[in-house]
Design a protein around this motif. Structure first.
Motif, mmCIF file in Angstrom:
data_model
loop_
_atom_site.group_PDB
_atom_site.id
_atom_site.type_symbol
_atom_site.label_atom_id
_atom_site.label_comp_id
_atom_site.label_asym_id
_atom_site.label_seq_id
_atom_site.Cartn_x
_atom_site.Cartn_y
_atom_site.Cartn_z
ATOM 1 N N ALA A 1 0.829 -1.210 0.000
ATOM 2 C CA ALA A 1 0.000 0.000 0.000
ATOM 3 C C ALA A 1 0.865 1.262 0.000
ATOM 4 C CB ALA A 1 -0.942 -0.010 1.203
ATOM 5 N N ARG A 2 1.927 1.242 0.781
ATOM 6 C CA ARG A 2 2.811 2.420 0.844
ATOM 7 C C ARG A 2 3.570 2.613 -0.459
ATOM 8 N NH1 ARG A 2 4.840 1.989 7.174
ATOM 9 N NH2 ARG A 2 2.755 2.420 8.015
ATOM 10 N N CYS A 3 4.019 1.531 -1.048
ATOM 11 C CA CYS A 3 4.690 1.601 -2.343
ATOM 12 C C CYS A 3 3.724 2.125 -3.401
ATOM 13 C CB CYS A 3 5.214 0.213 -2.715
ATOM 14 S SG CYS A 3 5.783 0.074 -4.412
ATOM 15 N N TRP A 4 2.512 1.595 -3.401
ATOM 16 C CA TRP A 4 1.486 1.994 -4.372
ATOM 17 C C TRP A 4 1.211 3.482 -4.262
ATOM 18 C CZ3 TRP A 4 -3.411 4.058 -4.580
ATOM 19 C CH2 TRP A 4 -4.144 3.824 -5.746
ATOM 20 N N ARG A 5 1.002 3.964 -3.035
ATOM 21 C CA ARG A 5 0.709 5.390 -2.814
ATOM 22 C C ARG A 5 1.875 6.254 -3.292
ATOM 23 N NH1 ARG A 5 -3.323 7.262 -3.112
ATOM 24 N NH2 ARG A 5 -2.255 8.591 -4.546
ATOM 25 N N LEU B 1 -2.418 -6.742 -5.979
ATOM 26 C CA LEU B 1 -2.382 -5.680 -4.980
ATOM 27 C C LEU B 1 -2.523 -4.301 -5.614
ATOM 28 C CD1 LEU B 1 0.191 -7.192 -2.484
ATOM 29 C CD2 LEU B 1 -2.307 -7.239 -2.415
ATOM 30 N N ASP B 2 -2.107 -4.158 -6.854
ATOM 31 C CA ASP B 2 -2.349 -2.916 -7.593
ATOM 32 C C ASP B 2 -3.854 -2.706 -7.724
ATOM 33 O OD1 ASP B 2 -2.258 -0.674 -9.275
ATOM 34 O OD2 ASP B 2 -1.666 -1.827 -11.039
ATOM 35 N N SER B 3 -4.559 -3.733 -8.161
ATOM 36 C CA SER B 3 -6.014 -3.636 -8.303
ATOM 37 C C SER B 3 -6.687 -3.381 -6.964
ATOM 38 C CB SER B 3 -6.585 -4.915 -8.919
ATOM 39 O OG SER B 3 -6.140 -5.062 -10.237
ATOM 40 N N LEU B 4 -6.254 -4.085 -5.935
ATOM 41 C CA LEU B 4 -6.848 -3.908 -4.619
ATOM 42 C C LEU B 4 -6.715 -2.457 -4.155
ATOM 43 C CD1 LEU B 4 -8.146 -5.030 -2.001
ATOM 44 C CD2 LEU B 4 -5.810 -5.450 -1.202
ATOM 45 N N CYS B 5 -5.523 -1.904 -4.255
ATOM 46 C CA CYS B 5 -5.311 -0.519 -3.814
ATOM 47 C C CYS B 5 -6.126 0.463 -4.642
ATOM 48 C CB CYS B 5 -3.830 -0.165 -3.854
ATOM 49 S SG CYS B 5 -2.843 -1.010 -2.596
ATOM 50 N N GLU C 1 -9.139 2.604 -2.955
ATOM 51 C CA GLU C 1 -9.135 4.058 -3.012
ATOM 52 C C GLU C 1 -10.396 4.583 -3.692
ATOM 53 O OE1 GLU C 1 -6.140 6.772 -5.227
ATOM 54 O OE2 GLU C 1 -5.353 6.442 -3.201
ATOM 55 N N SER C 2 -10.849 3.890 -4.717
ATOM 56 C CA SER C 2 -12.086 4.270 -5.391
ATOM 57 C C SER C 2 -13.270 4.179 -4.431
ATOM 58 C CB SER C 2 -12.312 3.371 -6.610
ATOM 59 O OG SER C 2 -13.538 3.661 -7.222
ATOM 60 N N ALA C 3 -13.318 3.135 -3.630
ATOM 61 C CA ALA C 3 -14.399 2.973 -2.653
ATOM 62 C C ALA C 3 -14.314 4.037 -1.558
ATOM 63 C CB ALA C 3 -14.361 1.579 -2.043
ATOM 64 N N LEU C 4 -13.099 4.396 -1.177
ATOM 65 C CA LEU C 4 -12.935 5.459 -0.183
ATOM 66 C C LEU C 4 -13.427 6.799 -0.732
ATOM 67 C CD1 LEU C 4 -9.342 4.796 1.257
ATOM 68 C CD2 LEU C 4 -11.509 4.543 2.488
ATOM 69 N N GLY C 5 -13.266 6.974 -2.036
ATOM 70 C CA GLY C 5 -13.652 8.235 -2.658
ATOM 71 C C GLY C 5 -12.624 9.334 -2.471
ATOM 72 N N ARG C 6 -11.423 8.938 -2.123
ATOM 73 C CA ARG C 6 -10.329 9.890 -1.892
ATOM 74 C C ARG C 6 -9.017 9.114 -1.880
ATOM 75 N NH1 ARG C 6 -8.653 8.461 2.963
ATOM 76 N NH2 ARG C 6 -10.154 7.689 4.493
ATOM 77 N N ALA D 1 -18.946 0.561 -6.672
ATOM 78 C CA ALA D 1 -17.613 0.550 -6.036
ATOM 79 C C ALA D 1 -17.523 -0.586 -5.030
ATOM 80 C CB ALA D 1 -17.336 1.891 -5.365
ATOM 81 N N ALA D 2 -18.598 -0.829 -4.304
ATOM 82 C CA ALA D 2 -18.619 -1.915 -3.322
ATOM 83 C C ALA D 2 -18.457 -3.265 -4.007
ATOM 84 C CB ALA D 2 -19.925 -1.885 -2.534
ATOM 85 N N HIS D 3 -19.141 -3.456 -5.105
ATOM 86 C CA HIS D 3 -19.066 -4.732 -5.827
ATOM 87 C C HIS D 3 -17.650 -4.979 -6.347
ATOM 88 C CE1 HIS D 3 -20.210 -8.152 -8.228
ATOM 89 N NE2 HIS D 3 -19.660 -7.567 -9.286
ATOM 90 N N THR D 4 -17.049 -3.988 -6.958
ATOM 91 C CA THR D 4 -15.706 -4.194 -7.504
ATOM 92 C C THR D 4 -14.681 -4.375 -6.381
ATOM 93 O OG1 THR D 4 -15.396 -1.794 -7.780
ATOM 94 C CG2 THR D 4 -16.127 -3.028 -9.706
ATOM 95 N N LEU D 5 -14.859 -3.668 -5.265
ATOM 96 C CA LEU D 5 -13.955 -3.863 -4.132
ATOM 97 C C LEU D 5 -14.117 -5.275 -3.576
ATOM 98 C CD1 LEU D 5 -11.834 -2.889 -2.128
ATOM 99 C CD2 LEU D 5 -13.705 -1.926 -0.747
ATOM 100 N N ASP D 6 -15.347 -5.754 -3.487
ATOM 101 C CA ASP D 6 -15.569 -7.129 -3.015
ATOM 102 C C ASP D 6 -14.837 -8.137 -3.899
ATOM 103 O OD1 ASP D 6 -17.123 -6.428 -0.845
ATOM 104 O OD2 ASP D 6 -19.032 -6.777 -1.877
ATOM 105 N N CYS D 7 -14.893 -7.933 -5.201
ATOM 106 C CA CYS D 7 -14.176 -8.824 -6.132
ATOM 107 C C CYS D 7 -12.672 -8.765 -5.890
ATOM 108 C CB CYS D 7 -14.503 -8.475 -7.579
ATOM 109 S SG CYS D 7 -16.205 -8.837 -8.052
ATOM 110 N N ALA D 8 -12.156 -7.557 -5.705
ATOM 111 C CA ALA D 8 -10.719 -7.401 -5.447
ATOM 112 C C ALA D 8 -10.324 -8.048 -4.124
ATOM 113 C CB ALA D 8 -10.343 -5.917 -5.453
ATOM 114 N N LEU D 9 -11.168 -7.913 -3.118
ATOM 115 C CA LEU D 9 -10.875 -8.543 -1.825
ATOM 116 C C LEU D 9 -10.854 -10.059 -1.950
ATOM 117 C CD1 LEU D 9 -13.008 -6.227 0.482
ATOM 118 C CD2 LEU D 9 -10.512 -6.486 0.549
ATOM 119 N N CYS D 10 -11.819 -10.610 -2.665
ATOM 120 C CA CYS D 10 -11.848 -12.073 -2.871
ATOM 121 C C CYS D 10 -10.603 -12.534 -3.616
ATOM 122 C CB CYS D 10 -13.102 -12.484 -3.634
ATOM 123 S SG CYS D 10 -14.598 -12.390 -2.655
#
Length: 117
Positions: A8-12, A41-45, A49-54, A90-99
């Motif tokens: 996450a830190r590298c990605w940011r 992990l690129d997709s997850l981050c 971030e998209s789900a956070l909205g910031r 955003a929730a659906h795509t985040l759920d997919c990334a989490l899985c």
């Protein structure tokens, strides 16, 4: 989980610098012997971030940001994704990334599936 925090830190940092993300992630994850997780992990981050909205905030050294703690909780299943209150798409795509992340962590690192609900 140090792998997720390092990623996450590298990605940011790569995003903020405008650098290519996956090569940075691959180098960072190589230290954990799991460079092949870079796309996951690129997709997850990105989707987190998209789900956070910031932009996701990251901590330094041994100090985790609230966003990092939430990300860890989402991945290990101790925090429900509903706590984000994001739009359904955003929730659906985040759920997919989490899985996908849970599956790949299990396959790559051998974590038991039950600890990564």
């Amino acid at each position: 989980m140090a792998i997720l925090i390092d990623a996450a830190r590298c990605w940011r940092k790569a995003c903020d610098a405008g650098d290519p993300i996956q090569p940075c992630l691959s180098r960072t994850l190589a230290a954990h012997d799991c460079a092949m997780l870079a796309p996951v992990l690129d997709s997850l981050c990105l989707l987190y971030e998209s789900a956070l909205g910031r932009p996701m905030t990251v901590g330094e050294a041994q100090t985790f940001s609230e966003d990092e703690r939430l990300l860890l909780g989402l991945v290990d299943g101790s925090r429900p994704r509903a706590c984000l209150g994001c739009a359904q798409a955003a929730a659906h795509t985040l759920d997919c990334a989490l899985c996908s992340t849970r599956v790949m962590l299990t396959l790559t690192l051998g974590y038991p599936a039950l600890t990564l609900q």
